[in-house]
Design a protein around this motif. Structure first.
Motif, PDB file in Angstrom:
ATOM      1  N   TYR A 102       0.854  -1.193   0.000  1.00  0.00           N
ATOM      2  CA  TYR A 102       0.000   0.000   0.000  1.00  0.00           C
ATOM      3  C   TYR A 102       0.890   1.244   0.000  1.00  0.00           C
ATOM      4  CZ  TYR A 102       0.934  -1.739   4.660  1.00  0.00           C
ATOM      5  OH  TYR A 102       1.562  -2.292   5.729  1.00  0.00           O
ATOM      6  N   GLU A 103       0.275   2.386  -0.354  1.00  0.00           N
ATOM      7  CA  GLU A 103       1.042   3.606  -0.627  1.00  0.00           C
ATOM      8  C   GLU A 103       1.735   4.182   0.609  1.00  0.00           C
ATOM      9  OE1 GLU A 103      -1.202   6.829  -2.359  1.00  0.00           O
ATOM     10  OE2 GLU A 103       0.497   8.207  -2.228  1.00  0.00           O
ATOM     11  N   SER A 104       1.049   4.150   1.783  1.00  0.00           N
ATOM     12  CA  SER A 104       1.604   4.874   2.930  1.00  0.00           C
ATOM     13  C   SER A 104       2.976   4.325   3.340  1.00  0.00           C
ATOM     14  CB  SER A 104       0.625   4.835   4.107  1.00  0.00           C
ATOM     15  OG  SER A 104       0.308   3.497   4.436  1.00  0.00           O
ATOM     16  N   TYR A 105       3.200   3.030   3.175  1.00  0.00           N
ATOM     17  CA  TYR A 105       4.509   2.438   3.485  1.00  0.00           C
ATOM     18  C   TYR A 105       5.565   3.084   2.583  1.00  0.00           C
ATOM     19  CZ  TYR A 105       7.822  -1.490   4.446  1.00  0.00           C
ATOM     20  OH  TYR A 105       8.891  -2.259   4.823  1.00  0.00           O
ATOM     21  N   VAL A 106       5.225   3.192   1.294  1.00  0.00           N
ATOM     22  CA  VAL A 106       6.164   3.783   0.328  1.00  0.00           C
ATOM     23  C   VAL A 106       6.415   5.252   0.690  1.00  0.00           C
ATOM     24  CG1 VAL A 106       6.536   4.300  -2.123  1.00  0.00           C
ATOM     25  CG2 VAL A 106       5.308   2.201  -1.441  1.00  0.00           C
ATOM     26  N   ALA A 107       5.344   5.950   1.101  1.00  0.00           N
ATOM     27  CA  ALA A 107       5.479   7.373   1.436  1.00  0.00           C
ATOM     28  C   ALA A 107       6.386   7.573   2.647  1.00  0.00           C
ATOM     29  CB  ALA A 107       4.090   7.973   1.703  1.00  0.00           C
ATOM     30  N   VAL A 108       6.253   6.709   3.656  1.00  0.00           N
ATOM     31  CA  VAL A 108       7.130   6.820   4.830  1.00  0.00           C
ATOM     32  C   VAL A 108       8.583   6.586   4.409  1.00  0.00           C
ATOM     33  CG1 VAL A 108       7.712   5.827   7.091  1.00  0.00           C
ATOM     34  CG2 VAL A 108       5.310   6.155   6.463  1.00  0.00           C
ATOM     35  N   ALA A 109       8.806   5.579   3.571  1.00  0.00           N
ATOM     36  CA  ALA A 109      10.162   5.294   3.094  1.00  0.00           C
ATOM     37  C   ALA A 109      10.729   6.497   2.331  1.00  0.00           C
ATOM     38  CB  ALA A 109      10.153   4.047   2.211  1.00  0.00           C
ATOM     39  N   GLU A 110       9.904   7.101   1.470  1.00  0.00           N
ATOM     40  CA  GLU A 110      10.373   8.275   0.709  1.00  0.00           C
ATOM     41  C   GLU A 110      10.773   9.404   1.651  1.00  0.00           C
ATOM     42  OE1 GLU A 110       7.604   7.697  -3.318  1.00  0.00           O
ATOM     43  OE2 GLU A 110       6.887   8.971  -1.692  1.00  0.00           O
ATOM     44  N   GLU A 111       9.944   9.640   2.655  1.00  0.00           N
ATOM     45  CA  GLU A 111      10.215  10.724   3.609  1.00  0.00           C
ATOM     46  C   GLU A 111      11.519  10.463   4.370  1.00  0.00           C
ATOM     47  OE1 GLU A 111       8.474  13.426   4.727  1.00  0.00           O
ATOM     48  OE2 GLU A 111       6.396  13.165   4.027  1.00  0.00           O
ATOM     49  N   LEU A 112      11.678   9.240   4.875  1.00  0.00           N
ATOM     50  CA  LEU A 112      12.874   8.947   5.663  1.00  0.00           C
ATOM     51  C   LEU A 112      14.125   9.002   4.793  1.00  0.00           C
ATOM     52  CD1 LEU A 112      11.490   6.115   7.979  1.00  0.00           C
ATOM     53  CD2 LEU A 112      12.110   8.450   8.657  1.00  0.00           C
ATOM     54  N   ASN A 113      14.024   8.524   3.548  1.00  0.00           N
ATOM     55  CA  ASN A 113      15.175   8.600   2.651  1.00  0.00           C
ATOM     56  C   ASN A 113      15.572  10.053   2.411  1.00  0.00           C
ATOM     57  OD1 ASN A 113      14.941   5.840   2.442  1.00  0.00           O
ATOM     58  ND2 ASN A 113      14.010   5.859   0.398  1.00  0.00           N
ATOM     59  N   ALA A 114      14.565  10.920   2.296  1.00  0.00           N
ATOM     60  CA  ALA A 114      14.855  12.329   2.002  1.00  0.00           C
ATOM     61  C   ALA A 114      15.461  13.027   3.218  1.00  0.00           C
ATOM     62  CB  ALA A 114      13.572  13.045   1.562  1.00  0.00           C
ATOM     63  N   LEU A 115      15.038  12.659   4.425  1.00  0.00           N
ATOM     64  CA  LEU A 115      15.551  13.415   5.573  1.00  0.00           C
ATOM     65  C   LEU A 115      16.842  12.840   6.147  1.00  0.00           C
ATOM     66  CD1 LEU A 115      14.829  11.959   8.553  1.00  0.00           C
ATOM     67  CD2 LEU A 115      12.525  12.685   7.949  1.00  0.00           C
ATOM     68  N   ALA A 116      17.199  11.603   5.834  1.00  0.00           N
ATOM     69  CA  ALA A 116      18.452  11.038   6.350  1.00  0.00           C
ATOM     70  C   ALA A 116      19.635  11.739   5.665  1.00  0.00           C
ATOM     71  CB  ALA A 116      18.493   9.536   6.109  1.00  0.00           C
ATOM     72  N   PRO A 117      20.729  11.950   6.402  1.00  0.00           N
ATOM     73  CA  PRO A 117      21.860  12.693   5.844  1.00  0.00           C
ATOM     74  C   PRO A 117      22.501  11.990   4.638  1.00  0.00           C
ATOM     75  CG  PRO A 117      22.095  12.445   8.240  1.00  0.00           C
ATOM     76  CD  PRO A 117      20.944  11.591   7.815  1.00  0.00           C
ATOM     77  N   GLY A 118      23.055  12.801   3.753  1.00  0.00           N
ATOM     78  CA  GLY A 118      23.783  12.259   2.615  1.00  0.00           C
ATOM     79  C   GLY A 118      22.977  12.340   1.328  1.00  0.00           C
ATOM     80  N   ALA A 119      23.695  12.622   0.209  1.00  0.00           N
ATOM     81  CA  ALA A 119      23.018  12.798  -1.080  1.00  0.00           C
ATOM     82  C   ALA A 119      22.897  11.478  -1.832  1.00  0.00           C
ATOM     83  CB  ALA A 119      23.810  13.800  -1.923  1.00  0.00           C
ATOM     84  N   HIS A 120      23.454  10.392  -1.276  1.00  0.00           N
ATOM     85  CA  HIS A 120      23.443   9.103  -1.980  1.00  0.00           C
ATOM     86  C   HIS A 120      22.026   8.523  -2.050  1.00  0.00           C
ATOM     87  CE1 HIS A 120      24.158   8.549   2.348  1.00  0.00           C
ATOM     88  NE2 HIS A 120      23.393   7.486   2.239  1.00  0.00           N
ATOM     89  N   GLU A 121      21.860   7.553  -2.924  1.00  0.00           N
ATOM     90  CA  GLU A 121      20.598   6.807  -3.069  1.00  0.00           C
ATOM     91  C   GLU A 121      20.314   6.062  -1.762  1.00  0.00           C
ATOM     92  OE1 GLU A 121      17.714   5.597  -5.652  1.00  0.00           O
ATOM     93  OE2 GLU A 121      18.868   7.433  -5.904  1.00  0.00           O
ATOM     94  N   LYS A 122      19.078   6.142  -1.294  1.00  0.00           N
ATOM     95  CA  LYS A 122      18.738   5.448  -0.041  1.00  0.00           C
ATOM     96  C   LYS A 122      17.501   4.578  -0.211  1.00  0.00           C
ATOM     97  CE  LYS A 122      20.306   9.520   2.334  1.00  0.00           C
ATOM     98  NZ  LYS A 122      19.602  10.786   2.097  1.00  0.00           N
ATOM     99  N   ARG A 123      17.387   3.620   0.677  1.00  0.00           N
ATOM    100  CA  ARG A 123      16.197   2.775   0.774  1.00  0.00           C
ATOM    101  C   ARG A 123      15.833   2.638   2.240  1.00  0.00           C
ATOM    102  NH1 ARG A 123      16.818   3.616  -3.852  1.00  0.00           N
ATOM    103  NH2 ARG A 123      17.050   2.145  -5.573  1.00  0.00           N
ATOM    104  N   THR A 124      14.580   2.238   2.493  1.00  0.00           N
ATOM    105  CA  THR A 124      14.095   2.058   3.863  1.00  0.00           C
ATOM    106  C   THR A 124      13.326   0.749   3.962  1.00  0.00           C
ATOM    107  OG1 THR A 124      14.003   4.401   4.485  1.00  0.00           O
ATOM    108  CG2 THR A 124      12.375   2.975   5.510  1.00  0.00           C
ATOM    109  N   ALA A 125      13.448   0.095   5.109  1.00  0.00           N
ATOM    110  CA  ALA A 125      12.577  -1.048   5.453  1.00  0.00           C
ATOM    111  C   ALA A 125      11.934  -0.739   6.794  1.00  0.00           C
ATOM    112  CB  ALA A 125      13.382  -2.346   5.536  1.00  0.00           C
TER     113      ALA A 125
END
Ligand SMILES: *Cc1c(COP(=O)(O)O)cnc(C)c1O
Length: 454
Positions: A102-125
C-alpha cells in the motif's frame, strides 16, 4: 511555533493524592493479572493525554516531561494523527506489506530517505519496534560485509530482544538473568566527558582521542577486517543522555568508512526533531551508512525503520527482511501525518527553544546546588546528572527523590543512566511555554528539596 489548539486544558491539576482511588483499584487488578516483570514508573492509570498533559482516571492532570520516552513529540492525540489513523483504520487495518502493499509504506520510506543525511541513493525497510530495527540493521550489515563482529559501546541501549540486549550495556534491569546473548558482539568505551579519565599528561580526553582509544581496542582485540558494523547512539539515551565530545562520532565514522565497516547510527531516541534537527547525526555532519528510527516516528503508534545506503538495503535477497506487522498501514498513516506535523510546526525549531529554556533554568540552579554535577543535552533532550556533593560519585538516591517529589506535585520526569543518577527531560515538542515553565518550577523545587538532604 505556529499556533496549536489543544483538546484538553493545558494545566496541572491535582484532585486527589497520587495515586487516587480509581488508580489504586486498577493497580490491584493489575497485580493479579499483569506480569511483575513489566514495571511502570507512574502509580496512576491514564485516561487521556494531549499536548503536555496526561490525565489520569481520577481526573488528575500531570505535566508530561517524558513523552512516553521520546515518543509523543507531536502530542499523544495530535488531531492530524488522529484523523489519519481514523481514516486508515476504517478503510483497512492490515494486509501485510509482504502480501498486499500500500502507498503509505512507500510514502514513509520516501520521507525517511529524504531526511536522512547524505546525497546518496537510499532505501528504507519498516518494522514495529526499535529493537527490531536494530536487529535488522545488524542483519543487513552482516549480509553486505560477509563479516560477523559487531562493535557496540559502553552505556549503550538498543532494546530488549536477544541481539538488541547483546549490544546493550546495562545489566539491571535489562540483561540480568536473560542470557546467553548473541555472540560476536564487542564492547568498547564511549566518550563521556563528565566521567572520562584524563590522558596520561592530565589533559581531558578529546573526542578524537576517545575515538582513537575505541579504535585501538577494536583493531587489537577483533581486527578491523572482521567487523561488520559499528553501532552507536549519537547521544546515549537510556545510558544517561551522554553527549560525546566533539569529533568522537566523525572520527569513528571516518574509521568505519576506511575499513569497510557499516556505521549504524541508532537514532531511535535522538531522531525526528528531538535534538533540534531531523536527526542528531546532523549536528556533526555525520553521514551514517544505516540509521534506525522509531520512537517519535508515528505519533505513538508502533513503527520503526532502517534507512540507509541503497546498495546495503537492496543487497539483501527478496524476502530476507520483513515481518507480519512491519510497516502496518495504520502506523504508516500515523507516520505520514506525524512527519507532516513536524514540518508544519517546525518541531526541530521548537526543540531548540525548549532546550534553551530548560538549559537557562537548570544551569542557573546548578551554580546554587552542588549535587548537580552536570546539565547537558541537545535540543529537547536534556539531562541533569546528580552526584554526591563535592565530588562526582553518582547519586541515584537523590535522583529517585527528585522524580518522586516532582510526581507528588504532578510532574512526570524520568531517570536514566548506568548508575540511575540522571534525570532526563523529554517534553512533548508541542508543550506550551506556560506548561513547560510550570513543570520546570516544580522540578526546581524538587531539586532544592532533595539537595537539602543530599
Ligand atoms: C528505545 C530504544 C530502543 C528500543 O526501542 P523499542 O521500541 O523499545 O524496542 C533502541 N535504541 C534506542 C536508542 C532506544 O532509545
Amino acid at each position: 511555533m505556529s499556533a496549536l489548539s489543544y483538546r484538553l486544558p493545558q494545566a496541572r491539576r491535582l484532585l486527589t493524592p497520587l495515586p487516587g482511588p480509581r488508580s489504586i483499584a486498577l493497580a490491584a487488578r493489575r497485580s493479579a493479572a499483569v506480569s511483575l516483570g513489566v514495571a511502570s514508573s507512574l502509580p496512576v492509570y491514564v485516561a487521556e493525554a494531549d499536548g503536555g498533559v496526561i490525565v489520569d482516571v481520577d481526573g488528575n492532570a500531570l505535566v508530561d516531561l517524558g513523552s512516553g520516552i521520546a515518543v509523543t513529540s507531536v502530542g499523544a492525540s495530535n488531531p492530524a494523527v488522529v484523523a489519519a489513523v481514523s481514516d486508515q483504520v476504517a478503510r483497512f487495518t492490515h494486509t501485510c506489506f509482504m502480501i498486499g502493499p500500500y502507498e503509505s509504506y512507500v510514502a514513509v520510506a520516501e520521507e525517511l530517505n529524504a531526511l536522512a543525511p547524505g546525497a546518496h541513493e537510499k532505501r528504507t525497510a519498516l518494522f514495529n519496534s526499535g529493537a527490531e530495527a536494530v536487529e535488522n540493521a545488524i542483519k543487513i550489515a552482516r549480509y553486505a560485509t560477509g563479516r560477523s563482529a559487531v562493535v557496540a559501546f559502553e552505556h549503550a541501549y538498543h532494546g530488549r530482544t536477544n541481539l538488541a540486549l547483546a549490544v546493550t550495556s546495562k545489566a539491571m534491569p535489562y540483561k540480568s538473568g536473560f542470557g546467553p546473548f548473541a555472540p560476536e558482539v564487542y564492547r568498547v568505551p564511549t566518550s563521556y566527558p563528565f566521567r572520562e579519565g584524563l590522558n596520561a599528561d592530565g589533559s581531558p580526553m578529546t573526542g578524537v582521542e576517545a575515538a582513537e582509544r575505541a579504535i585501538g581496542l577494536i583493531e587489537t582485540q577483533i581486527g578491523a577486517s572482521r567487523v561488520a558494523a559499528l553501532l552507536i547512539e549519537p547521544i546515549h539515551g537510556e545510558g544517561g543522555f551522554i553527549v560525546p565530545a566533539a569529533g568522537f562520532l566523525p572520527e569513528l565514522a571516518r574509521w568505519a568508512g576506511a575499513n569497510g565497516v557499516v556505521f549504524i547510527a541508532d537514532e531511535i531516541q535522538t531522531g525526528l526533531c528531538r535534538t533540534g534537527a531531523w536527526l542528531a547525526s546532523e549536528h556533526e555532519g555525520l553521514v551514517p551508512d544505516l540509521v534506525t528510527t522509531a520512537k517519535a516516528l508515528a505519533g505513538g503508534l508502533p513503527l520503526s525503520a532502517v534507512t540507509g545506503r541503497a546498495e546495503l538495503l537492496d543487497g539483501v535477497h527478496p524476502g530476507g527482511l520483513g515481518g507480519t506487522y512491519g510497516g502496518n498501514p495504520v502506523a504508516c498513516a500515523a507516520a505520514v501525518a506525524t512527519l507532516e506535523q513536524m514540518r508544519a510546526l517546525d518541531l526541530s525549531g521548537r526543540a531548540r527553544e525548549i532546550g534553551a529554556a530548560i538549559r537557562r533554568r537548570l544551569t542557573a540552579l546548578a551554580t546554587e546546588l552542588d549535587f548537580i554535577g552536570e546539565v547537558r543535552g541537545r535540543g529537547a533532550m536534556m539531562a541533569i546528572e546528580l552526584v554526591e556533593p563535592g565530588g562526582r560519585l553518582p547519586n541515584p538516591a537523590a535522583a529517585r527523590a527528585v522524580v518522586a517529589s516532582a510526581l507528588r506535585a504532578g510532574v512526570v520526569v524520568l531517570s536514566c543512566g548506568a548508575y540511575g543518577n540522571v534525570i532526563r527531560l523529554l517534553p512533548p515538542l508541542v508543550i506550551s511555554d506556560e506548561l513547560l515553565e510550570d513543570g520546570l518550577s516544580v522540578l526546581e523545587d524538587a531539586l532544592r528539596e532533595a539537595a537539602a538532604v543530599a
